[in-house]
Scaffold this active site. Structure first.
Site, PDB file in Angstrom:
ATOM      1  N   LYS A   1     -54.341  46.676  -8.599  1.00  0.00           N
ATOM      2  CA  LYS A   1     -53.954  47.688  -7.626  1.00  0.00           C
ATOM      3  C   LYS A   1     -53.470  48.942  -8.349  1.00  0.00           C
ATOM      4  CE  LYS A   1     -50.943  47.210  -4.120  1.00  0.00           C
ATOM      5  NZ  LYS A   1     -50.002  46.564  -3.183  1.00  0.00           N
TER       6      LYS A   1
ATOM      7  N   LYS B   1     -38.416  39.724 -10.005  1.00  0.00           N
ATOM      8  CA  LYS B   1     -37.558  40.802 -10.527  1.00  0.00           C
ATOM      9  C   LYS B   1     -36.549  40.265 -11.531  1.00  0.00           C
ATOM     10  CE  LYS B   1     -37.937  44.432  -7.119  1.00  0.00           C
ATOM     11  NZ  LYS B   1     -37.240  45.366  -6.226  1.00  0.00           N
TER      12      LYS B   1
ATOM     13  N   LYS C   1     -47.824  52.707 -10.435  1.00  0.00           N
ATOM     14  CA  LYS C   1     -47.192  53.654 -11.364  1.00  0.00           C
ATOM     15  C   LYS C   1     -46.978  53.047 -12.741  1.00  0.00           C
ATOM     16  CE  LYS C   1     -42.474  52.626  -9.857  1.00  0.00           C
ATOM     17  NZ  LYS C   1     -42.422  51.762  -8.683  1.00  0.00           N
TER      18      LYS C   1
END
Ligand code: TRP
Length: 326
Positions: free
Chosen positions: A190, A108, A193
């Site tokens: 996978k 992140k 979004k």
């Protein structure tokens, strides 16, 4: 059992056919706490009005997916201040070195290099507080969160080592059931979004769902038949997974059903099955979102029930570490 989900995006078919559709069964087996981890979400910059809307939508979707608020405790993390309060205490029992080794922190901070804030760094201590407040035995999480449950066990063990048995040591619960759904556009990744063209959202209109299925990538093999072979035919196998999960049919039954038919027919039938699977969830979510008073009553009573349990643990912790009672 306890688990949290961040209101950071829209739920999609991969979330639903993976863990979410199995949660209602868990409610019958365990004493369950499910919450929206909104405090975790603000470790990455959010648009305030969007975050509020997504939180409420997600709550409605959980209920629509079968999490009956009468049978489990459903709440919003920020509504139970004990999470932040225990989070701070646990910050003081979590080491800089162990937080630096968290793979999610490294990922992140690479993705948000303009906002590597302290919350992103201490995220696992807040997550440990979420879990330990409720003395949870089991924490259902995806593989990406396993490391966070491990550090929670370490923190709890360290605290117990100093002060005696304050926290129950939780176990991660990685469900064996639940399909791993891949992107319709790139079946080696996978469903996510971040690739919206290959991702079917739970609230999507039927015509958009159909369009995405019609455009789904199938395989460029020569046999052109519907057969389950994930290595050779990832696209077709993914569609078979989806169809199997949506209809309860076995792979053999699906192969027989589509023997001699082309990929085009197959994609259309899978799309239709998904539209029918999602229809009641979408309609129920819309109905619930129109009933704000009901949703408010759900999260208020959820927060009250959660706070009762959480405050007992917090009180014990404050006493153990030597904070003077008010
Ligand atoms: N970090 C989890 C995720 O991003 C969400 C989460 C927050 C959570 N607190 C939790 C999951 C406690 C399980 C238990 O998916």
């Amino acid at each position: 059992m306890l688990s949290g989900i961040q209101p950071s995006g829209q739920l999609h078919l991969g979330n639903y056919l993976g863990p979410l559709c199995h949660w209602p069964e868990m409610i019958d087996m365990f004493d369950c706490y499910f919450f929206l981890a909104d405090l975790h979400t603000i470790t990455v910059r959010q648009e305030p009005a969007e975050l509020r809307k997504r939180t409420l939508t997600l709550l409605a979707q959980y209920i629509a997916c079968g999490l009956d608020p009468e049978k489990c405790v459903l709440f919003i993390q920020s509504h139970v201040p004990a999470h932040s309060q225990l989070g701070w205490v646990l910050d003081c029992y979590t080491m800089f070195g162990e937080l630096s080794r968290m793979t999610q922190f490294k990922d992140k901070s690479a993705k948000n290099s303009d906002n590597i804030n302290a919350g992103l760094f201490t995220y696992p201590a807040l997550m440990a507080a979420d879990i330990l407040l409720y003395q949870a035995d089991l924490v259902p999480v995806g593989d990406d969160q396993r490391q966070h449950v491990e550090i929670c066990r370490d923190i709890a063990g360290r605290f117990n080592g100093i002060y005696g048995n304050v926290f129950k040591i939780p176990e991660p619960y990685i469900a064996k059931i639940g399909a791993r759904i891949m992107s319709l556009g790139a079946p080696s990744c996978k469903m996510s979004k971040s690739q919206p063209e290959g991702c079917v959202f739970l609230m999507e209109k039927p015509e958009d769902v159909m369009r995405k299925f019609k455009r789904a990538v199938t395989d460029s093999d020569t046999e052109r038949c519907v057969r389950y072979a994930p290595a050779e035919k990832p696209g077709v196998s993914n569609l078979m997974q989806i169809y199997a999960a949506a209809t309860g049919r076995s792979f053999e039954a699906i192969e027989t059903e589509f023997a001699g038919k082309g990929y085009g027919d197959f994609k259309k039938v899978v799309g239709e099955a998904v539209v029918e699977l999602l229809r009641p969830i979408r309609e129920e979510t819309e109905r619930l979102l129109a009933d704000k008073a009901y949703l408010e009553s759900v999260y208020r009573s959820g927060a009250e029930r959660a706070a009762y349990v959480a405050n007992r643990t917090l009180g014990k912790v404050y006493k153990k570490v030597g904070l003077l009672p008010r």
